[in-house]
Scaffold this motif. Structure first.
Motif, mmCIF file in Angstrom:
data_model
loop_
_atom_site.group_PDB
_atom_site.id
_atom_site.type_symbol
_atom_site.label_atom_id
_atom_site.label_comp_id
_atom_site.label_asym_id
_atom_site.label_seq_id
_atom_site.Cartn_x
_atom_site.Cartn_y
_atom_site.Cartn_z
ATOM 1 N N ALA A 18 0.902 -1.154 0.119
ATOM 2 C CA ALA A 18 0.165 0.022 -0.073
ATOM 3 C C ALA A 18 0.991 1.179 0.116
ATOM 4 O O ALA A 18 0.337 2.355 -0.287
ATOM 5 N N CYS A 19 2.156 1.248 0.131
ATOM 6 C CA CYS A 19 2.847 2.176 0.199
ATOM 7 C C CYS A 19 3.184 2.773 -1.389
ATOM 8 O O CYS A 19 4.136 3.381 -1.698
ATOM 9 N N THR A 29 -11.638 3.487 5.782
ATOM 10 C CA THR A 29 -10.714 4.169 6.019
ATOM 11 C C THR A 29 -9.833 3.902 6.766
ATOM 12 O O THR A 29 -10.149 3.271 7.781
ATOM 13 N N ALA A 30 -8.572 4.468 7.115
ATOM 14 C CA ALA A 30 -7.635 3.875 7.998
ATOM 15 C C ALA A 30 -8.289 4.469 9.633
ATOM 16 O O ALA A 30 -7.975 3.943 10.427
ATOM 17 N N GLN A 31 -8.954 5.494 9.726
ATOM 18 C CA GLN A 31 -9.401 6.141 10.924
ATOM 19 C C GLN A 31 -10.696 5.210 11.435
ATOM 20 O O GLN A 31 -11.033 5.047 12.410
ATOM 21 N N SER A 32 -11.552 4.736 10.445
ATOM 22 C CA SER A 32 -12.691 4.001 10.807
ATOM 23 C C SER A 32 -12.623 2.705 11.165
ATOM 24 O O SER A 32 -13.142 2.154 11.967
ATOM 25 N N GLU A 33 -11.570 2.057 10.472
ATOM 26 C CA GLU A 33 -11.495 0.523 10.793
ATOM 27 C C GLU A 33 -10.109 0.011 11.095
ATOM 28 O O GLU A 33 -9.860 -1.186 11.262
ATOM 29 N N ALA A 34 -8.968 0.962 10.847
ATOM 30 C CA ALA A 34 -7.619 0.560 11.121
ATOM 31 C C ALA A 34 -7.508 -0.342 12.609
ATOM 32 O O ALA A 34 -6.697 -1.265 12.600
ATOM 33 N N GLY A 91 0.919 11.053 0.826
ATOM 34 C CA GLY A 91 0.175 11.159 -0.249
ATOM 35 C C GLY A 91 0.580 10.931 -1.755
ATOM 36 O O GLY A 91 -0.077 10.253 -2.643
ATOM 37 N N CYS A 92 2.087 11.117 -2.034
ATOM 38 C CA CYS A 92 2.517 10.684 -2.951
ATOM 39 C C CYS A 92 2.598 9.173 -3.293
ATOM 40 O O CYS A 92 2.265 8.570 -4.220
ATOM 41 N N VAL A 93 3.199 8.552 -2.201
ATOM 42 C CA VAL A 93 3.808 7.161 -2.403
ATOM 43 C C VAL A 93 2.299 6.409 -2.518
ATOM 44 O O VAL A 93 2.260 5.189 -2.870
ATOM 45 N N ALA A 183 -5.516 5.228 2.179
ATOM 46 C CA ALA A 183 -5.609 6.200 3.240
ATOM 47 C C ALA A 183 -4.899 5.476 4.420
ATOM 48 O O ALA A 183 -4.444 6.239 5.223
ATOM 49 N N MET A 184 -4.675 3.898 4.459
ATOM 50 C CA MET A 184 -3.917 3.469 5.455
ATOM 51 C C MET A 184 -2.606 3.695 5.272
ATOM 52 O O MET A 184 -1.684 4.115 5.903
#
Length: 276
Positions: A18-19, A29-34, A91-93, A183-184
């Motif tokens: 994911a990078c 999203t990362a905040q909702s389920e990470a 954001g870039c990677v 997003a993660m």
């Protein structure tokens, strides 16, 4: 159990993939389920693929399509010795690998090793052929569904199944679905406020035998992401933010593993189909 080892290893592989990656449809999203990613509920439903998804291969874009550097990388200079803000780099990677549409990578970790084919058109799909803890493992992810084969034939994941093999295969799919959310990726990179490009390029050999000069980017200081300590996370990129490799050590489900990736055949014509 070995399926659990595969789950943890593949989850870490997903973090690294994911990078630069894209997510399957409707990934959280990362905040909702990470925070719950490392221990998904055994009763959580896994979307069943449509009949056409099983029959229709997922193919990469044509090799003739010209790759464009993501707009998110425009303000992130690849300059030797430069410091990069985590939010900008993330954001870039998160977009760089997706911009090629497809590719392959070799991966190696304490528990999982092998070669992964992946595509991003029309949706994210991958096929891993390798080993987990000395045992053959074959993973296929297409249309939001996972198939796991440890030598006795493919098992379709279903976290709600009463069959342990199907349930654990489903957990693997849930881990991958969550961790492959871009997003993660952005969240992980942004967890380290500053990243640094080495003052000299590093020579990296690709599986094809080709050598490339890559920019080596590392976190300036150790950091924590989703309560997981990260001592060092390394990214290697060529000119125009071409992914070359990644390496990191993370702890997933109480298991610590260092995984190294090397990318190759970016933009290749690749087709991924569900097992028969």
């Amino acid at each position: 159990m070995r399926i659990r080892l595969a789950s943890a290893g593949i989850a870490l592989a997903a973090v690294l993939t994911a990078c630069s990656s894209a997510a399957p449809p409707e990934s959280p999203t990362a905040q909702s389920e990470a925070p719950s990613a490392v221990q998904p509920s055994a009763s959580a439903p896994v979307a069943e693929p449509s009949p056409s998804a099983v029959e229709t291969p997922t193919a990469s874009p044509t090799a003739e399509a010209e790759r464009e550097v993501p707009a998110s990388c425009a303000g992130v200079p690849l300059t030797l010795g430069a410091d990069l803000k985590g939010a900008d780099l993330g954001g870039c990677v998160a977009d760089a690998l997706r911009s090629f549409g497809s590719g392959r990578m070799n991966l190696s970790s304490d528990t999982v090793s092998g070669t992964v084919d992946f595509t991003y058109a029309p949706d994210y799909a991958f096929h891993l052929a390798g080993e987990s803890s000395g045992q053959k493992v074959d993973l296929t992810y297409v249309d939001g569904q996972i198939w796991l084969d440890q030598g006795q034939g493919p098992v379709k994941g279903d976290t709600g199944s009463g069959d342990q093999q199907e349930q654990l295969a489903g957990v693997t799919g849930e881990l991958y679905r969550i961790f492959s959310d871009p997003a993660m990726t952005a969240d992980l990179i942004a967890a380290s406020a500053m990243w640094r490009i080495d003052p000299e390029t590093a020579t990296r050999e690709l599986p094809s035998g080709e050598t490339v000069e890559a920019y080596r980017i590392t976190n300036a200081e150790p950091f924590a992401w989703q309560s997981m300590p990260v001592q060092e996370f390394i990214l290697w990129y060529g000119d125009d933010w071409t992914p070359v490799g990644a390496q990191g050590t993370l702890t997933v489900a109480d298991q610590s593993s260092t995984l190294t990736q090397t990318f190759f055949d970016l933009g290749a014509d690749i087709t991924i189909t569900a097992p028969a």
